[in-house]
Design a protein around this motif. Sequence first.
Motif, PDB file in Angstrom:
ATOM      1  N   GLN A   1       0.348  -1.587   0.082  1.00  0.00           N
ATOM      2  CA  GLN A   1       0.138  -0.065   0.037  1.00  0.00           C
ATOM      3  C   GLN A   1       0.840   1.209   0.351  1.00  0.00           C
ATOM      4  OE1 GLN A   1      -3.309  -0.122  -0.610  1.00  0.00           O
ATOM      5  NE2 GLN A   1      -3.046  -1.811  -0.658  1.00  0.00           N
ATOM      6  N   LEU A   2       2.053   1.112   0.090  1.00  0.00           N
ATOM      7  CA  LEU A   2       2.543   2.330   0.725  1.00  0.00           C
ATOM      8  C   LEU A   2       3.467   2.505  -1.322  1.00  0.00           C
ATOM      9  CD1 LEU A   2       5.688   1.059   2.799  1.00  0.00           C
ATOM     10  CD2 LEU A   2       4.170   2.549   2.952  1.00  0.00           C
ATOM     11  N   PRO A   3       3.650   4.023  -1.324  1.00  0.00           N
ATOM     12  CA  PRO A   3       3.945   4.693  -2.525  1.00  0.00           C
ATOM     13  C   PRO A   3       5.177   3.793  -3.652  1.00  0.00           C
ATOM     14  CG  PRO A   3       4.272   6.381  -1.135  1.00  0.00           C
ATOM     15  CD  PRO A   3       3.810   5.184   0.026  1.00  0.00           C
ATOM     16  N   ARG A   4       5.095   4.052  -4.615  1.00  0.00           N
ATOM     17  CA  ARG A   4       6.298   3.306  -5.410  1.00  0.00           C
ATOM     18  C   ARG A   4       6.375   4.423  -6.100  1.00  0.00           C
ATOM     19  NH1 ARG A   4       5.783  -1.981  -5.545  1.00  0.00           N
ATOM     20  NH2 ARG A   4       6.779  -1.852  -7.208  1.00  0.00           N
ATOM     21  N   SER A   5       8.031   4.669  -6.862  1.00  0.00           N
ATOM     22  CA  SER A   5       8.526   4.543  -7.748  1.00  0.00           C
ATOM     23  C   SER A   5       9.383   4.209  -8.848  1.00  0.00           C
ATOM     24  CB  SER A   5       8.795   6.122  -6.909  1.00  0.00           C
ATOM     25  OG  SER A   5      10.694   5.828  -6.241  1.00  0.00           O
ATOM     26  N   THR A   6       9.559   4.812  -9.509  1.00  0.00           N
ATOM     27  CA  THR A   6      11.205   4.381 -10.032  1.00  0.00           C
ATOM     28  C   THR A   6      11.647   4.791 -10.581  1.00  0.00           C
ATOM     29  OG1 THR A   6       8.917   3.011 -11.626  1.00  0.00           O
ATOM     30  CG2 THR A   6      11.378   3.116 -12.273  1.00  0.00           C
ATOM     31  N   VAL A   7      13.230   4.162 -10.365  1.00  0.00           N
ATOM     32  CA  VAL A   7      14.840   5.506 -10.716  1.00  0.00           C
ATOM     33  C   VAL A   7      15.277   4.610 -11.597  1.00  0.00           C
ATOM     34  CG1 VAL A   7      16.053   4.991  -9.688  1.00  0.00           C
ATOM     35  CG2 VAL A   7      14.532   5.740  -8.178  1.00  0.00           C
ATOM     36  N   LEU A   8      16.430   4.728 -12.491  1.00  0.00           N
ATOM     37  CA  LEU A   8      17.505   5.484 -13.959  1.00  0.00           C
ATOM     38  C   LEU A   8      18.034   4.717 -12.892  1.00  0.00           C
ATOM     39  CD1 LEU A   8      16.594   3.060 -16.464  1.00  0.00           C
ATOM     40  CD2 LEU A   8      17.601   5.107 -17.476  1.00  0.00           C
ATOM     41  N   ALA A   9      19.179   3.895 -12.930  1.00  0.00           N
ATOM     42  CA  ALA A   9      20.650   3.875 -12.298  1.00  0.00           C
ATOM     43  C   ALA A   9      21.342   2.795 -12.135  1.00  0.00           C
ATOM     44  CB  ALA A   9      19.818   4.277 -10.857  1.00  0.00           C
ATOM     45  N   ASP A  10      22.500   3.083 -12.286  1.00  0.00           N
ATOM     46  CA  ASP A  10      23.775   2.099 -12.513  1.00  0.00           C
ATOM     47  C   ASP A  10      23.722   1.313 -11.601  1.00  0.00           C
ATOM     48  OD1 ASP A  10      23.845   3.344 -15.092  1.00  0.00           O
ATOM     49  OD2 ASP A  10      25.430   4.529 -13.974  1.00  0.00           O
ATOM     50  N   PHE A  11      24.176   0.440 -11.444  1.00  0.00           N
ATOM     51  CA  PHE A  11      24.799  -0.430 -10.255  1.00  0.00           C
ATOM     52  C   PHE A  11      26.448  -0.749 -10.028  1.00  0.00           C
ATOM     53  CE2 PHE A  11      24.805  -4.864  -8.687  1.00  0.00           C
ATOM     54  CZ  PHE A  11      23.443  -4.490  -7.553  1.00  0.00           C
ATOM     55  N   HIS A  12      27.003  -0.793  -9.540  1.00  0.00           N
ATOM     56  CA  HIS A  12      28.920  -0.538  -9.553  1.00  0.00           C
ATOM     57  C   HIS A  12      29.062  -1.786  -8.138  1.00  0.00           C
ATOM     58  CE1 HIS A  12      28.331   3.003 -11.545  1.00  0.00           C
ATOM     59  NE2 HIS A  12      27.778   3.412 -10.658  1.00  0.00           N
ATOM     60  N   CYS A  13      29.517  -2.757  -8.365  1.00  0.00           N
ATOM     61  CA  CYS A  13      30.158  -3.568  -8.085  1.00  0.00           C
ATOM     62  C   CYS A  13      31.507  -3.760  -7.086  1.00  0.00           C
ATOM     63  CB  CYS A  13      30.988  -4.906  -8.379  1.00  0.00           C
ATOM     64  SG  CYS A  13      30.413  -6.523  -7.244  1.00  0.00           S
ATOM     65  N   VAL A  14      31.453  -4.000  -5.978  1.00  0.00           N
ATOM     66  CA  VAL A  14      32.999  -3.521  -5.859  1.00  0.00           C
ATOM     67  C   VAL A  14      33.717  -4.344  -5.940  1.00  0.00           C
ATOM     68  CG1 VAL A  14      32.908  -4.782  -3.237  1.00  0.00           C
ATOM     69  CG2 VAL A  14      34.152  -3.032  -3.410  1.00  0.00           C
ATOM     70  N   THR A  15      33.990  -5.654  -6.816  1.00  0.00           N
ATOM     71  CA  THR A  15      34.550  -6.299  -7.816  1.00  0.00           C
ATOM     72  C   THR A  15      34.752  -5.547  -8.822  1.00  0.00           C
ATOM     73  OG1 THR A  15      32.477  -7.719  -8.330  1.00  0.00           O
ATOM     74  CG2 THR A  15      33.736  -8.032  -6.146  1.00  0.00           C
ATOM     75  N   LYS A  16      34.802  -4.108  -9.391  1.00  0.00           N
ATOM     76  CA  LYS A  16      34.694  -4.102 -10.158  1.00  0.00           C
ATOM     77  C   LYS A  16      33.937  -3.932 -11.847  1.00  0.00           C
ATOM     78  CE  LYS A  16      40.176  -2.695  -8.476  1.00  0.00           C
ATOM     79  NZ  LYS A  16      41.053  -2.801  -8.604  1.00  0.00           N
ATOM     80  N   PHE A  17      33.116  -4.709 -11.548  1.00  0.00           N
ATOM     81  CA  PHE A  17      32.551  -4.335 -12.772  1.00  0.00           C
ATOM     82  C   PHE A  17      31.019  -2.931 -11.972  1.00  0.00           C
ATOM     83  CE2 PHE A  17      30.460  -7.679 -10.537  1.00  0.00           C
ATOM     84  CZ  PHE A  17      29.052  -7.538 -10.838  1.00  0.00           C
ATOM     85  N   SER A  18      29.914  -3.085 -13.042  1.00  0.00           N
ATOM     86  CA  SER A  18      28.858  -1.861 -12.898  1.00  0.00           C
ATOM     87  C   SER A  18      28.163  -2.642 -14.379  1.00  0.00           C
ATOM     88  CB  SER A  18      29.188  -0.497 -13.849  1.00  0.00           C
ATOM     89  OG  SER A  18      30.125  -0.238 -12.352  1.00  0.00           O
ATOM     90  N   ILE A  19      26.664  -2.410 -13.553  1.00  0.00           N
ATOM     91  CA  ILE A  19      25.709  -2.746 -14.950  1.00  0.00           C
ATOM     92  C   ILE A  19      24.943  -1.769 -15.338  1.00  0.00           C
ATOM     93  CG2 ILE A  19      23.928  -4.005 -15.380  1.00  0.00           C
ATOM     94  CD1 ILE A  19      24.964  -6.060 -13.582  1.00  0.00           C
ATOM     95  N   MET A  20      25.094  -0.530 -15.998  1.00  0.00           N
ATOM     96  CA  MET A  20      24.600   0.519 -16.183  1.00  0.00           C
ATOM     97  C   MET A  20      22.914   0.185 -16.800  1.00  0.00           C
ATOM     98  SD  MET A  20      27.239   1.465 -15.398  1.00  0.00           S
ATOM     99  CE  MET A  20      27.750   3.361 -16.312  1.00  0.00           C
ATOM    100  N   GLY A  21      22.307   1.839 -16.429  1.00  0.00           N
ATOM    101  CA  GLY A  21      20.974   1.537 -17.245  1.00  0.00           C
ATOM    102  C   GLY A  21      20.303   0.508 -16.779  1.00  0.00           C
ATOM    103  N   ASN A  22      19.513   0.436 -14.753  1.00  0.00           N
ATOM    104  CA  ASN A  22      18.928  -0.224 -14.861  1.00  0.00           C
ATOM    105  C   ASN A  22      17.773   0.421 -14.092  1.00  0.00           C
ATOM    106  OD1 ASN A  22      20.738  -3.136 -13.884  1.00  0.00           O
ATOM    107  ND2 ASN A  22      21.762  -1.373 -13.328  1.00  0.00           N
ATOM    108  N   GLU A  23      16.916  -0.085 -14.580  1.00  0.00           N
ATOM    109  CA  GLU A  23      15.202   1.089 -14.176  1.00  0.00           C
ATOM    110  C   GLU A  23      14.832  -0.405 -12.652  1.00  0.00           C
ATOM    111  OE1 GLU A  23      12.098   1.789 -16.771  1.00  0.00           O
ATOM    112  OE2 GLU A  23      10.878   0.189 -15.598  1.00  0.00           O
ATOM    113  N   TRP A  24      14.592   0.243 -11.495  1.00  0.00           N
ATOM    114  CA  TRP A  24      14.361  -0.118 -10.494  1.00  0.00           C
ATOM    115  C   TRP A  24      13.154   0.130  -9.693  1.00  0.00           C
ATOM    116  CZ3 TRP A  24      17.519  -4.307  -8.285  1.00  0.00           C
ATOM    117  CH2 TRP A  24      18.657  -4.220  -8.727  1.00  0.00           C
TER     118      TRP A  24
END
Length: 180
Positions: free
Chosen positions: A37-60
């Motif tokens: 029942q709580l409000p929802r939103s969408t965020v477009l964001a990159d995901f950065h792992c400490v092991t030195k890889f990133s996944i760009m443009g995730n829609e959460w």
Amino acid sequence: MHYGRVPTFRPATWRLQIFGATASGEQHFLTWDDFGQLPRSTVLADFHCVTKFSIMGNEWTGVPASAFLAAVPPADGVGHVMIWAEYGYSANVRMGDFDRDSTLFATELDGKPLSPERGYPVRAVVPHLYAWKSVKWVRAIEYLTEDRRGFWEDRGYHNVADPWREQRYSYQEDPGEGPP
């Protein structure tokens, strides 16, 4: 990657606890229906792992952290939040990082429900910090008046975890970036 086995989700018994230094002084619980029942939103964001890889443009998509702050306000003096998951896993986040428009508790990734391996039913997403701060299988939010290290921070990871500053390890911390 994750710590421990993938937990089984049981909607009838699932609870999200909000506790610690709440304005009311009480602990609060949300059922799966309450969470829905709580409000929802969408965020477009990159995901950065400490092991030195990133996944760009995730829609959460999910519940913004601000919805929890509104529903269960923190007490004066709260400067950090500990996000707790199944099996006692935790990550500490400064209030300024928690209370950003981009921080949310995701139920979907790229328009589809999260898979169990990616944190289903609820995963914290703090996209401007390294991914270990984006806790899978969230079960609780604890308001803290004093900073405390979470699971990986206690094992030598940086307390802040800013990928743009490459804050990977605790030995890189400047004064004031970790608990006293």
